[in-house]
Design a protein around this motif. Structure first.
Motif, PDB file in Angstrom:
ATOM      1  N   ARG A   3       0.819  -1.215   0.000  1.00  0.00           N
ATOM      2  CA  ARG A   3       0.000   0.000   0.000  1.00  0.00           C
ATOM      3  C   ARG A   3       0.849   1.259   0.000  1.00  0.00           C
ATOM      4  O   ARG A   3       0.340   2.348  -0.280  1.00  0.00           O
ATOM      5  N   ALA A   4       2.125   1.122   0.294  1.00  0.00           N
ATOM      6  CA  ALA A   4       3.054   2.246   0.140  1.00  0.00           C
ATOM      7  C   ALA A   4       3.711   2.217  -1.235  1.00  0.00           C
ATOM      8  O   ALA A   4       3.945   3.260  -1.842  1.00  0.00           O
ATOM      9  N   HIS A   5       4.005   1.022  -1.730  1.00  0.00           N
ATOM     10  CA  HIS A   5       4.694   0.902  -3.019  1.00  0.00           C
ATOM     11  C   HIS A   5       3.786   1.218  -4.204  1.00  0.00           C
ATOM     12  O   HIS A   5       4.207   1.884  -5.149  1.00  0.00           O
ATOM     13  N   LEU A   6       2.540   0.703  -4.190  1.00  0.00           N
ATOM     14  CA  LEU A   6       1.705   0.844  -5.375  1.00  0.00           C
ATOM     15  C   LEU A   6       1.427   2.306  -5.745  1.00  0.00           C
ATOM     16  O   LEU A   6       1.568   2.673  -6.927  1.00  0.00           O
ATOM     17  N   PRO A   7       1.042   3.178  -4.819  1.00  0.00           N
ATOM     18  CA  PRO A   7       0.850   4.581  -5.212  1.00  0.00           C
ATOM     19  C   PRO A   7       2.112   5.192  -5.813  1.00  0.00           C
ATOM     20  O   PRO A   7       2.040   5.995  -6.749  1.00  0.00           O
ATOM     21  N   ALA A   8       3.277   4.805  -5.282  1.00  0.00           N
ATOM     22  CA  ALA A   8       4.535   5.324  -5.826  1.00  0.00           C
ATOM     23  C   ALA A   8       4.774   4.801  -7.228  1.00  0.00           C
ATOM     24  O   ALA A   8       5.237   5.537  -8.110  1.00  0.00           O
ATOM     25  N   LEU A   9       4.445   3.524  -7.480  1.00  0.00           N
ATOM     26  CA  LEU A   9       4.584   2.972  -8.826  1.00  0.00           C
ATOM     27  C   LEU A   9       3.656   3.687  -9.806  1.00  0.00           C
ATOM     28  O   LEU A   9       4.033   3.993 -10.940  1.00  0.00           O
ATOM     29  N   LEU A  10       2.436   3.964  -9.374  1.00  0.00           N
ATOM     30  CA  LEU A  10       1.480   4.655 -10.245  1.00  0.00           C
ATOM     31  C   LEU A  10       1.933   6.072 -10.560  1.00  0.00           C
ATOM     32  O   LEU A  10       1.643   6.600 -11.636  1.00  0.00           O
ATOM     33  N   GLU A  11       2.653   6.705  -9.621  1.00  0.00           N
ATOM     34  CA  GLU A  11       3.194   8.046  -9.865  1.00  0.00           C
ATOM     35  C   GLU A  11       4.155   8.053 -11.050  1.00  0.00           C
ATOM     36  O   GLU A  11       4.340   9.073 -11.711  1.00  0.00           O
ATOM     37  N   LEU A  12       4.773   6.908 -11.321  1.00  0.00           N
ATOM     38  CA  LEU A  12       5.732   6.828 -12.419  1.00  0.00           C
ATOM     39  C   LEU A  12       5.048   6.801 -13.781  1.00  0.00           C
ATOM     40  O   LEU A  12       5.713   6.958 -14.807  1.00  0.00           O
ATOM     41  N   GLY A  13       3.731   6.584 -13.798  1.00  0.00           N
ATOM     42  CA  GLY A  13       2.990   6.634 -15.049  1.00  0.00           C
ATOM     43  C   GLY A  13       3.079   5.385 -15.889  1.00  0.00           C
ATOM     44  O   GLY A  13       2.762   5.411 -17.083  1.00  0.00           O
ATOM     45  N   SER A  14       3.507   4.275 -15.316  1.00  0.00           N
ATOM     46  CA  SER A  14       3.656   3.031 -16.070  1.00  0.00           C
ATOM     47  C   SER A  14       2.478   2.099 -15.827  1.00  0.00           C
ATOM     48  O   SER A  14       1.762   2.215 -14.826  1.00  0.00           O
TER      49      SER A  14
END
Length: 328
Positions: free
Chosen positions: A20-31
């Motif tokens: 739940r901390a990693h996924l929002p950060a991954l989505l921020e990358l736009g991939s």
């Protein structure tokens, strides 16, 4: 399977708390993000149903590896070895949540596998991206504390709810899991570690598990680090503290009171990342994958942090200090 605009497809393996901390950060990358179907995956994806980039659940690890350029592993510690090795051998770059592996031998195997396959492996030591710890490193590097003598780190929080954390063989307990960040910080700030002494106690109160660990590191520089970790009752507020003392000054921080002190006075843009530490960490990793500078945490940092934590567990078991010699 890179996206049409050149951004990598990311595979997320794990749907527990840290996801739940990693996924929002991954989505921020736009991939595009592929999430492996495991317990909790549907709820994790549903919580981000409004994400502006594609998010999809896949049924098998083989499919995820086949369709991904990068794999982010956020599963329980004892599963890291097999998943990370499979991802590297499938030709994926890998981000792995700390610790890199449960044992130093396994961590070294993963580092060697990354080298052999020509893929990149990044240990997720996210505390290196928190502003109060970034500022501490900068202050020490500028000489504000003088010659380092004693470093104290404390990290407290409630005992984790997931059952595998209570299994000492699986998690390594509070020392290998929660305190891991502070062991890494001590080495980063004060340099190589030459000996480790540790103790740990476990008990229960009112039906709640409790665990406390204390680790003393003797650095090659002569500095001493004391790291303490507490897993307490559900009512215990998560907090972090440090006091780093040299012959010129003490640099302090406490999340409970703001801490103050010279370590928190540096607010330059490269310390206070506007995206937050998890996104800052992943942005740095992804930049390195595409030809940017090396990130501030390397696979060798990941291996060495596991070596230190494992030495602490050995000291707990034997009641004696453990010497750490440099790897050959």
């Amino acid at each position: 399977m890179t996206m049409s605009d050149g951004r990598p497809v990311i595979g997320l393996v794990g749907a527990g708390g840290i996801s739940r901390a990693h996924l929002p950060a991954l989505l921020e990358l736009g991939s595009r993000v592929l999430v492996l179907r495991r317990t909790g995956a549907e709820a994790l994806v549903a919580a981000h149903s409004e994400a502006p980039v594609p998010l999809e659940i896949v049924d098998s690890l083989a499919e995820l590896l086949d369709r991904s350029d990068v794999v982010d592993v956020v599963t329980p510690t004892p599963t890291h070895l097999d998943i990370v090795r499979a991802a590297l051998e499938a030709g994926c770059d890998v981000v792995c949540e700390k610790p890199l592996a449960r044992t130093a031998a396994d961590a070294r195997e993963l580092a060697d596998c990354a080298a052999a396959t020509g893929r990149r492996l990044f240990p997720a030591h996210v505390v290196r991206y928190f502003p109060e710890y970034l500022a501490l490193k900068r202050a020490v590097d500028r000489g504000e504390a003088g010659r380092l003598a004693v470093l104290r780190f404390l990290r407290s929080g409630s005992f984790p709810a997931s059952g595998w954390f209570a299994d000492l063989e699986a998690s390594g307990g509070v020392i290998m899991d929660q305190m891991f960040h502070d062991l890494d910080q001590a080495r980063l700030i004060a340099g190589p570690v030459r000996s480790v002494s540790a103790l740990r106690t476990r008990s229960s109160r009112d039906g709640h598990r409790l665990e406390v660990g204390h680790v003393i590191l003797t650095h090659a520089s002569g500095a001493i680090s004391q790291c303490s970790g507490v897993w307490g009752p559900p009512s215990l507020t998560f907090s972090t503290e440090y006091a780093v003392t040299g012959d010129a000054w003490t640099l302090r921080h406490s999340s409970l009171d703001g801490g103050g002190g010279a370590a928190l006075e540096d607010d330059s843009s490269d310390v206070l990342d506007p995206y937050g530490p998890y996104t800052a960490q992943l942005r740095e990793f992804f930049a390195a994958m595409t030809g940017g500078p090396a990130p501030r945490v390397s696979v060798e940092d990941g291996v060495e942090a596991v070596r230190i934590a494992e030495a602490a567990l050995e000291s707990v078991a034997t009641g004696a200090p453990v010497s750490l010699v440099p790897e050959a």
